[in-house]
Design an enzyme around this catalytic site. Structure first.
Site, PDB file in Angstrom:
ATOM      1  N   ARG A  66      85.166  28.635 -29.241  1.00 35.32           N
ATOM      2  CA  ARG A  66      85.933  29.703 -29.889  1.00 35.32           C
ATOM      3  C   ARG A  66      85.082  30.397 -30.957  1.00 35.32           C
ATOM      4  O   ARG A  66      85.128  31.616 -31.112  1.00 35.32           O
ATOM      5  CB  ARG A  66      87.217  29.109 -30.485  1.00 35.32           C
ATOM      6  CG  ARG A  66      88.181  30.162 -30.958  1.00 35.32           C
ATOM      7  CD  ARG A  66      89.602  29.639 -31.006  1.00 35.32           C
ATOM      8  NE  ARG A  66      90.512  30.667 -31.477  1.00 35.32           N
ATOM      9  CZ  ARG A  66      91.202  30.597 -32.609  1.00 35.32           C
ATOM     10  NH1 ARG A  66      91.113  29.516 -33.385  1.00 35.32           N
ATOM     11  NH2 ARG A  66      91.990  31.583 -32.969  1.00 35.32           N
ATOM     12  N   HIS A  70      84.309  34.353 -31.143  1.00 35.75           N
ATOM     13  CA  HIS A  70      84.664  35.162 -32.311  1.00 35.75           C
ATOM     14  C   HIS A  70      83.429  35.740 -32.999  1.00 35.75           C
ATOM     15  O   HIS A  70      83.513  36.772 -33.653  1.00 35.75           O
ATOM     16  CB  HIS A  70      85.496  34.330 -33.297  1.00 35.75           C
ATOM     17  CG  HIS A  70      86.902  34.111 -32.835  1.00 35.75           C
ATOM     18  ND1 HIS A  70      87.961  33.929 -33.687  1.00 35.75           N
ATOM     19  CD2 HIS A  70      87.440  34.064 -31.587  1.00 35.75           C
ATOM     20  CE1 HIS A  70      89.085  33.763 -32.997  1.00 35.75           C
ATOM     21  NE2 HIS A  70      88.786  33.835 -31.712  1.00 35.75           N
ATOM     22  N   ASN A  95      90.230  34.012 -37.629  1.00 34.43           N
ATOM     23  CA  ASN A  95      89.141  33.053 -37.868  1.00 34.43           C
ATOM     24  C   ASN A  95      89.552  31.880 -38.745  1.00 34.43           C
ATOM     25  O   ASN A  95      88.780  30.932 -38.908  1.00 34.43           O
ATOM     26  CB  ASN A  95      87.930  33.767 -38.490  1.00 34.43           C
ATOM     27  CG  ASN A  95      87.233  34.642 -37.464  1.00 34.43           C
ATOM     28  OD1 ASN A  95      87.367  34.413 -36.262  1.00 34.43           O
ATOM     29  ND2 ASN A  95      86.514  35.651 -37.926  1.00 34.43           N
ATOM     30  N   HIS A 191      89.920  28.209 -22.243  1.00 34.01           N
ATOM     31  CA  HIS A 191      91.200  27.626 -22.662  1.00 34.01           C
ATOM     32  C   HIS A 191      91.534  26.366 -21.864  1.00 34.01           C
ATOM     33  O   HIS A 191      92.618  25.818 -22.001  1.00 34.01           O
ATOM     34  CB  HIS A 191      92.316  28.686 -22.562  1.00 34.01           C
ATOM     35  CG  HIS A 191      92.159  29.780 -23.572  1.00 34.01           C
ATOM     36  ND1 HIS A 191      92.871  30.961 -23.545  1.00 34.01           N
ATOM     37  CD2 HIS A 191      91.373  29.875 -24.681  1.00 34.01           C
ATOM     38  CE1 HIS A 191      92.513  31.716 -24.567  1.00 34.01           C
ATOM     39  NE2 HIS A 191      91.604  31.088 -25.263  1.00 34.01           N
TER      40      HIS A 191
HETATM   41  C1  HEM Z   1      91.723  37.988 -24.508  1.00 31.64           C
HETATM   42  C2  HEM Z   1      90.946  37.027 -24.966  1.00 31.64           C
HETATM   43  C3  HEM Z   1      91.394  35.875 -25.811  1.00 31.64           C
HETATM   44  C4  HEM Z   1      92.508  35.714 -26.576  1.00 31.64           C
HETATM   45  C5  HEM Z   1      93.649  36.707 -26.801  1.00 31.64           C
HETATM   46  C6  HEM Z   1      92.450  34.395 -27.155  1.00 31.64           C
HETATM   47  C7  HEM Z   1      93.388  33.868 -28.020  1.00 31.64           C
HETATM   48  C8  HEM Z   1      93.418  32.571 -28.457  1.00 31.64           C
HETATM   49  C9  HEM Z   1      94.441  31.990 -29.277  1.00 31.64           C
HETATM   50  C10 HEM Z   1      95.644  32.748 -29.843  1.00 31.64           C
HETATM   51  C11 HEM Z   1      94.157  30.685 -29.437  1.00 31.64           C
HETATM   52  C12 HEM Z   1      94.970  29.653 -30.205  1.00 31.64           C
HETATM   53  C13 HEM Z   1      94.489  29.581 -31.623  1.00 31.64           C
HETATM   54  C14 HEM Z   1      95.335  28.684 -32.468  1.00 31.64           C
HETATM   55  O1  HEM Z   1      96.548  28.757 -32.393  1.00 31.64           O
HETATM   56  O2  HEM Z   1      94.763  27.889 -33.260  1.00 31.64           O
HETATM   57  C15 HEM Z   1      92.924  30.425 -28.744  1.00 31.64           C
HETATM   58  C16 HEM Z   1      92.303  29.203 -28.677  1.00 31.64           C
HETATM   59  C17 HEM Z   1      91.080  29.012 -28.101  1.00 31.64           C
HETATM   60  N1  HEM Z   1      90.262  29.974 -27.562  1.00 31.64           N
HETATM   61 FE1  HEM Z   1      90.790  31.846 -27.102  1.00 31.64          FE
HETATM   62  N2  HEM Z   1      91.304  33.784 -26.730  1.00 31.64           N
HETATM   63  C18 HEM Z   1      90.632  34.643 -25.914  1.00 31.64           C
HETATM   64  C19 HEM Z   1      89.414  34.420 -25.310  1.00 31.64           C
HETATM   65  C20 HEM Z   1      88.639  33.307 -25.530  1.00 31.64           C
HETATM   66  C21 HEM Z   1      87.279  33.170 -25.109  1.00 31.64           C
HETATM   67  C22 HEM Z   1      86.483  34.246 -24.383  1.00 31.64           C
HETATM   68  C23 HEM Z   1      86.866  31.934 -25.505  1.00 31.64           C
HETATM   69  C24 HEM Z   1      85.518  31.286 -25.347  1.00 31.64           C
HETATM   70  C25 HEM Z   1      84.635  31.602 -24.458  1.00 31.64           C
HETATM   71  C26 HEM Z   1      88.002  31.294 -26.139  1.00 31.64           C
HETATM   72  C27 HEM Z   1      88.019  29.998 -26.578  1.00 31.64           C
HETATM   73  C28 HEM Z   1      89.122  29.380 -27.138  1.00 31.64           C
HETATM   74  C29 HEM Z   1      89.210  27.960 -27.374  1.00 31.64           C
HETATM   75  C30 HEM Z   1      88.177  26.925 -26.977  1.00 31.64           C
HETATM   76  C31 HEM Z   1      90.433  27.730 -27.994  1.00 31.64           C
HETATM   77  C32 HEM Z   1      90.977  26.379 -28.489  1.00 31.64           C
HETATM   78  C33 HEM Z   1      90.617  26.253 -29.965  1.00 31.64           C
HETATM   79  C34 HEM Z   1      91.065  24.959 -30.608  1.00 31.64           C
HETATM   80  O3  HEM Z   1      91.275  23.955 -29.935  1.00 31.64           O
HETATM   81  O4  HEM Z   1      91.191  24.952 -31.853  1.00 31.64           O
HETATM   82  N3  HEM Z   1      89.048  32.166 -26.155  1.00 31.64           N
HETATM   83  N4  HEM Z   1      92.496  31.583 -28.155  1.00 31.64           N
END
Ligand code: HEM
Length: 316
Positions: A66, A70, A95, A191
């Site tokens: 993530r 970002h 962030n 995800h």
């Molecule tokens: C349209 C694109 C994306 C949106 C709208 C999005 C949105 C989100 C949101 C809302 C969360 C939850 C955050 C939380 O509640 O703490 C999340 C988690 C996460 N995102 Fe995305 N994301 C996107 C693309 C990506 C991409 C491209 C990656 C990496 C290549 C990524 C990796 C992650 C990971 C690994 C998590 C889990 C984080 C954790 O366990 O704390 N995301 N994302």
């Protein structure tokens, strides 16, 4: 007859000069740090620190993936997300729940102690995320290094996609960063690891579009599990739910795609990938193939090349 040949020779020479200039001063390369840090192997140092961290806390994989996303989507992959300051990117709301900053700092401290001022934080993010991903199950892959760190970090520049973004808008967003729709579907496959805070999806669970009812697009038994076991109504905002099937939420595999095909997506954008006609076929393909981990590495490499800064050109 002479002219085209002469032109071709000139173009070839020009291409070689430009290419040479890029090699010398401004291109990402495999083994970029070879010989630049005394006898030390920079990538091996990064790898061993990531491995130690993963052993104590495997969630670092999600944190770093993530963090890379970002970083790369705001001003390119320039580590500007790491800069501190009252209005820096770190302070922007998307962030606040990013983590892994301390691991990057730890790696930087070790590398500075062996070769000060050589290795950029931007490269450390890319190499560490690669190493963490391998520990979570993707096949080993190489990354090119040679990024320079950016100096500008402003919360006001943080424009990341919202979890409610419609698929066509998300496609445009990714295309504006040089990533095609398939790259996008693969990258959202990140995800497959990690969690989402309940506060992000409370409206989906309890008041979908002001109806006071749950989102009907989510599988109803799964909705009950999420509501009862992870995100009970009115509970703390620190509660969370896994983005993928909890039994596979620590490994990078294709179960995320199976999950969304079964209407068990947690984020609206994740679920939308399986519902939108333009991406559903890709989701189907990935859910039914063993190729996802290796395709994911290729998309991650592309993400790592978004708007990079490379070495300052030398003026002769
Ligand atoms: C349209 C694109 C994306 C949106 C709208 C999005 C949105 C989100 C949101 C809302 C969360 C939850 C955050 C939380 O509640 O703490 C999340 C988690 C996460 N995102 Fe995305 N994301 C996107 C693309 C990506 C991409 C491209 C990656 C990496 C290549 C990524 C990796 C992650 C990971 C690994 C998590 C889990 C984080 C954790 O366990 O704390 N995301 N994302």
């Amino acid at each position: 007859m002479e002219c085209p040949n002469a032109l071709r020779t000139t173009l070839l020479a020009l291409f070689l000069i430009l290419d040479l200039a890029a090699v010398c001063h401004g291109r990402l390369r495999y083994g970029f740090y070879n010989g630049k840090c005394g006898q030390q192997n920079v990538e091996a140092i990064v790898q061993s620190i990531v491995k130690n961290s993963f052993t104590t806390d495997p969630t670092i994989v999600a944190g770093l993936l993530r963090l890379q996303f970002h970083d790369c989507f705001v001003n390119g992959c320039d580590a500007s997300i790491l800069l501190d300051g009252p209005y820096s990117e770190k302070t922007a709301s998307p962030n606040l729940s990013v983590f892994g900053y301390d691991l990057i700092d730890q790696i930087k401290v070790v590398l500075e102690s062996v070769c000060p001022g050589v290795v950029s934080c931007a490269d450390i993010i890319i190499a560490a995320t690669r190493d963490a991903s391998i520990l979570a199950g993707v096949p080993p892959f190489q990354v090119q290094l040679g990024r320079r760190d950016g100096m500008v970090s402003l919360a006001s520049l943080v424009n990341l996609p919202s979890p409610n973004i419609p698929v066509p808008t998300a496609i445009q967003f990714f295309q504006s960063k040089g990533l095609n729709p398939f790259d996008m579907v693969l990258l959202l496959g990140a995800h497959t690891v990690g969690i989402c805070h309940c506060s992000t999806i409370n409206d989906r669970l309890y008041n979908y579009m002001g109806t006071n009812k749950p989102d009907p697009s989510m599988n109803s038994s799964y909705m009950t599990i999420v509501q009862n076991n992870y995100c009970p109504k009115g509970q703390s905002n620190n509660n969370y739910v896994y983005l993928d099937d909890p039994s596979s939420a620590k490994s990078i595999d294709n179960s995320f795609y199976k999950q969304i095909l079964n209407n068990k997506g947690i984020l609206p954008i994740d679920q939308a990938l399986a519902l939108d006609g333009s991406t559903r076929w890709m989701v189907n393909l990935l859910a039914n193939s063993t190729d996802f981990p290796s395709l994911f590495t290729q998309a991650l490499v592309k993400l790592g090349r978004v708007e990079v800064l490379t070495a300052v050109p030398v003026v002769y």
